[in-house]
Design an enzyme around this catalytic site. Structure first.
Site, short mmCIF file in Angstrom:
data_model
loop_
_atom_site.label_atom_id
_atom_site.label_comp_id
_atom_site.label_asym_id
_atom_site.label_seq_id
_atom_site.Cartn_x
_atom_site.Cartn_y
_atom_site.Cartn_z
NE ARG A 339 48.74 62.57 63.11
CZ ARG A 339 47.38 62.77 63.58
NH1 ARG A 339 46.50 62.13 62.60
NH2 ARG A 339 47.17 63.15 64.52
CG ASP A 397 40.91 43.77 71.39
OD1 ASP A 397 40.67 42.51 71.13
OD2 ASP A 397 40.98 44.29 72.58
CB SER A 447 51.43 45.14 69.81
OG SER A 447 50.35 45.29 70.80
CG ASN A 448 48.68 52.02 68.83
OD1 ASN A 448 49.23 52.24 69.59
ND2 ASN A 448 47.94 52.59 67.89
N GLY A 472 53.51 52.61 73.04
CA GLY A 472 52.68 53.28 74.20
C GLY A 472 52.12 54.55 73.70
CG HIS A 500 69.21 37.83 73.56
ND1 HIS A 500 70.18 38.43 72.75
CD2 HIS A 500 69.32 38.21 75.00
CE1 HIS A 500 70.84 39.13 73.77
NE2 HIS A 500 70.58 39.07 74.96
CG ASP A 504 73.87 41.79 69.35
OD1 ASP A 504 73.43 43.13 68.94
OD2 ASP A 504 75.18 41.38 68.78
#
Length: 530
Positions: A339, A397, A447-448, A472, A500, A504
Site C-alpha cells: 500500500r 459511525d 465492521s472496522n 480489529g 449457522h 458451518d
C-alpha cells in the site's frame, strides 16, 4: 361518526403491533394529534388524527396486531359534521386528498386556479415523516425547475427536495425543525406559466411579470443552517434553547449532544453573584442544596430514528439467526508495504488508498470460491439464493447514527475504483446524506472496530445477509520467522459471524483462510483479477 382506517405505513407491510394508545375513549382530539404508536417490522410509527373530534371506540388493546386497511378507532367530529357524511370514511382520506395529481411532479392543484401545493413524496421505504432542517427559499422567492428548495432529515439520511417546476413560492407550510408528513403539502407555489391571481389571462405575456434581474434572489447566506442531528435538535427544543447560541465542536461547526449538555451546565447567573451566594452560606449547606438537584437529573431521550431502527434490526437478527463466531489473526506486513508503494500513484490520480480496498477486493475474490458467504435464505429456510454481485457494506459511525452503505459490484472494480467509492460513502454517511440506493442491496458487511481501538468482537449479522466480519486494530507483535528468529510483524485480528443455518464451521474457516491468503500475499490476487 366514522372509522379511522389504518393506512399503508410502509412497502409490503400488512399488519403492525398496537404498542401504545395515546388517547382514551371519550377524549377530544385535535387534527394531527398523535393517537397511537404502532410497531411494524421496520419502525415505530406514530398515527395522527385525521381531523378534530371525539374518540368513541378503540378497536384494539395494546399489544394486539392491527391490520392495514382495517379500522383502528372510531371518531366523531365535535360539530357532528361527520354524521352527515362530511368526515372522511377512511384514515387514508387525508393522504388521498393530498396525493399528487401528476406522479412525476409531486404536486396537486389547490382551489386557487393559479397556486399548486408541492406534496412531500415518498423519500424512503417505510418513512412517513421527516424533519424540516433548512428552507433554501422564502415566501415570495422565484424558483427554477430542479432548484433545491428545502433540506429534510429522515431517520436514515439528509434529503434535498427540489422544485418540480419554475415559479414563485407563495407559502411554506412548516417552520424549520418542524415535522412534515409524507403525502402532505410542503410548500405552495405559482408556476411561472400561470397568470397572477386577479389579473386578466393573457397568452402573450407570462405571469407573474418578472425577468431574471427582477426575480428575488434566493440566498442561503442569511439563513445558514447549523448542522446538527435530529436527536440534538429535539434535545434543543425540549430545553427551549436556540441552536445558534450553542457552540458546536463537531466537523463544520456541527452541534453535538455533548455540546448541548455542556451548554446546559453553564451557569446563568453572573460570576460575582455566584461568589456572593457561596460566601453567604456554609459550604455544607451549599452541598446539601446541590446534591438533591443532581440526584434528580434524570434525562429521558426517546429511542427514535436510526437508533430505533438499529435496535429492532439487531434484536431480530440476534434472536432469529444462530450466530457462529470465528476469529483469526492476519499478518498484513507485506500488504502495508504494498500500500505504501502504491499510495503516491493513487494520490496523483486523486484517490486515497487505505487498507479497506484491499480487504474488500480480497473478500470478493474469496467469495467466488465460497459463494454461500454471499447468499440469502428465504423466509422458511428452504432455499439458498446465491447472489450474482458482491456488494460489500461497511459500517460507518456517522453523526446521525450507524449507517451501512455498500460498495456495489466489488468483484468488477479496480482498487482505485473501490477506494473512490469507500471515500464517497464514508463522507456521505458521516454527514448523514447517504442515498437510499447506497443503503440497499448489501450482500456481506465489514465492521472496522479497529479504527476505534478494538481487537476482537462478536458482530451481529446485518440480516438478510448471512455473514459479517469485524476488523480489529493492526498491532506490531512478535512472531517467529522461517529460521525460528523473533521478528516484528503487523498483525490484524478479525472476527467473523456466520449464519449457522447454512454456514458451518469448516466452510467459514476455509473461506477465511482463502481471504487471509490474499491479504498476507497480496501479489497472489493478480492471478485471479478479471
Amino acid at each position: 361518526m366514522s372509522d379511522f382506517i389504518l393506512p399503508d405505513i410502509g412497502e409490503g407491510i400488512v399488519e403492525c403491533e398496537l404498542v401504545k394508545w395515546l388517547v382514551s375513549e371519550g377524549d377530544i382530539i385535535e387534527e394531527d394529534q398523535p393517537v397511537a404508536e404502532v410497531m411494524t417490522d421496520k419502525a415505530l410509527v406514530e398515527i395522527p388524527a385525521p381531523y378534530k373530534g371525539r374518540v368513541t371506540r378503540l378497536y384494539h388493546k395494546e399489544g394486539d396486531i392491527a391490520k392495514v386497511h382495517a379500522p383502528l378507532f372510531e371518531l366523531v367530529e365535535e360539530d357532528g359534521a361527520s354524521e352527515q357524511g362530511a368526515a372522511p370514511t377512511e384514515a387514508g382520506a387525508a393522504a388521498d386528498e393530498a396525493a399528487p395529481v401528476h406522479g412525476t411532479s409531486g404536486t396537486t392543484t389547490t382551489n386557487d386556479d393559479d397556486t399548486e401545493d408541492f406534496i412531500l413524496p415518498d423519500i424512503g421505504e417505510g418513512i412517513v415523516e421527516c424533519e424540516v432542517v433548512e428552507w433554501r427559499v422564502a415566501e415570495g422567492d422565484e424558483i427554477e425547475e430542479d432548484q433545491p428548495v428545502v433540506d429534510v432529515m429522515t431517520d436514515k439520511a439528509m434529503v434535498e427536495i427540489t422544485a418540480p417546476k419554475a415559479g414563485r413560492v407563495t407559502r411554506l407550510y412548516h417552520k424549520q425543525q418542524e415535522m412534515a408528513r409524507v403525502h402532505s403539502p410542503l410548500f405552495a407555489f405559482i408556476p411561472r406559466d400561470r397568470d397572477e391571481p386577479g389579473e386578466a389571462k393573457s397568452t402573450s405575456k407570462p405571469a407573474p411579470e418578472s425577468s431574471p434581474a427582477a426575480a428575488k434572489p434566493v440566498s442561503a447566506g442569511n439563513r445558514q443552517r447549523i448542522p446538527a442531528s435530529p436527536a440534538v435538535r429535539r434535545l434543543v427544543r425540549e430545553h427551549d434553547l436556540n441552536l445558534a447560541d450553542i457552540a458546536g465542536s463537531g466537523k463544520d461547526g456541527r452541534v453535538l449532544k455533548a455540546d448541548v449538555l455542556a451548554h446546559l451546565d453553564k451557569p446563568t447567573a453572573p460570576a460575582q453573584s455566584r461568589e456572593d451566594t457561596a460566601e453567604s452560606q456554609p459550604a455544607s449547606q451549599s452541598r446539601e442544596r446541590r446534591m438533591p438537584e443532581r440526584e434528580q437529573e434524570v434525562r429521558i431521550e426517546p429511542i427514535k430514528g436510526m437508533k430505533a431502527a438499529m435496535a429492532r434490526s439487531m434484536v431480530k437478527s440476534a434472536t432469529t439467526i444462530p450466530h457462529f463466531i470465528y476469529s483469526e489473526d492476519i499478518d498484513v506486513t507485506d500488504l502495508l508495504k504494498l500500500r505504501e508503494q502504491l499510495k503516491p500513484e493513487a494520490e496523483a490520480r486523486g484517490s486515497r488508498l487505505t487498507l479497506m480496498p484491499f480487504v474488500m477486493k480480497a473478500m470478493a475474490l474469496a467469495v467466488q470460491e465460497f459463494p454461500v458467504l454471499n447468499s440469502r435464505v428465504n423466509n422458511d429456510v428452504s432455499e439458498i439464493h446465491y447472489l450474482p454481485n458482491c456488494n460489500i457494506g461497511m459500517a460507518v459511525d456517522g453523526k446521525a447514527g450507524l449507517m451501512v452503505p455498500n460498495v456495489k459490484g466489488v468483484e468488477n472494480l479496480t482498487l482505485l475504483g473501490i477506494a473512490d467509492e469507500v471515500a464517497r460513502l464514508t463522507e456521505a454517511a458521516r454527514s448523514g446524506r447517504v442515498s437510499q440506493e447506497d443503503l440497499k442491496g448489501g450482500t456481506i458487511t465489514i465492521s472496522n472496530i479497529g479504527a476505534l481501538g478494538g481487537t476482537y468482537a462478536s458482530p451481529i449479522i446485518n440480516a438478510p445477509e448471512v455473514a459479517i466480519v469485524a476488523l480489529g486494530r493492526t498491532q506490531k507483535l512478535p512472531r517467529f520467522d522461517a529460521n525460528g528468529q523473533v521478528v516484528e510483524r503487523a498483525i490484524m485480528t478479525v472476527s467473523w459471524a456466520g449464519d449457522h443455518r447454512i454456514i458451518d464451521g469448516g466452510t467459514i474457516a476455509r473461506f477465511c483462510n482463502r481471504w487471509k491468503g490474499y491479504m498476507e500475499s497480496p501479489q497472489s490476487m493478480l492471478l485471479h483479477l478479471g
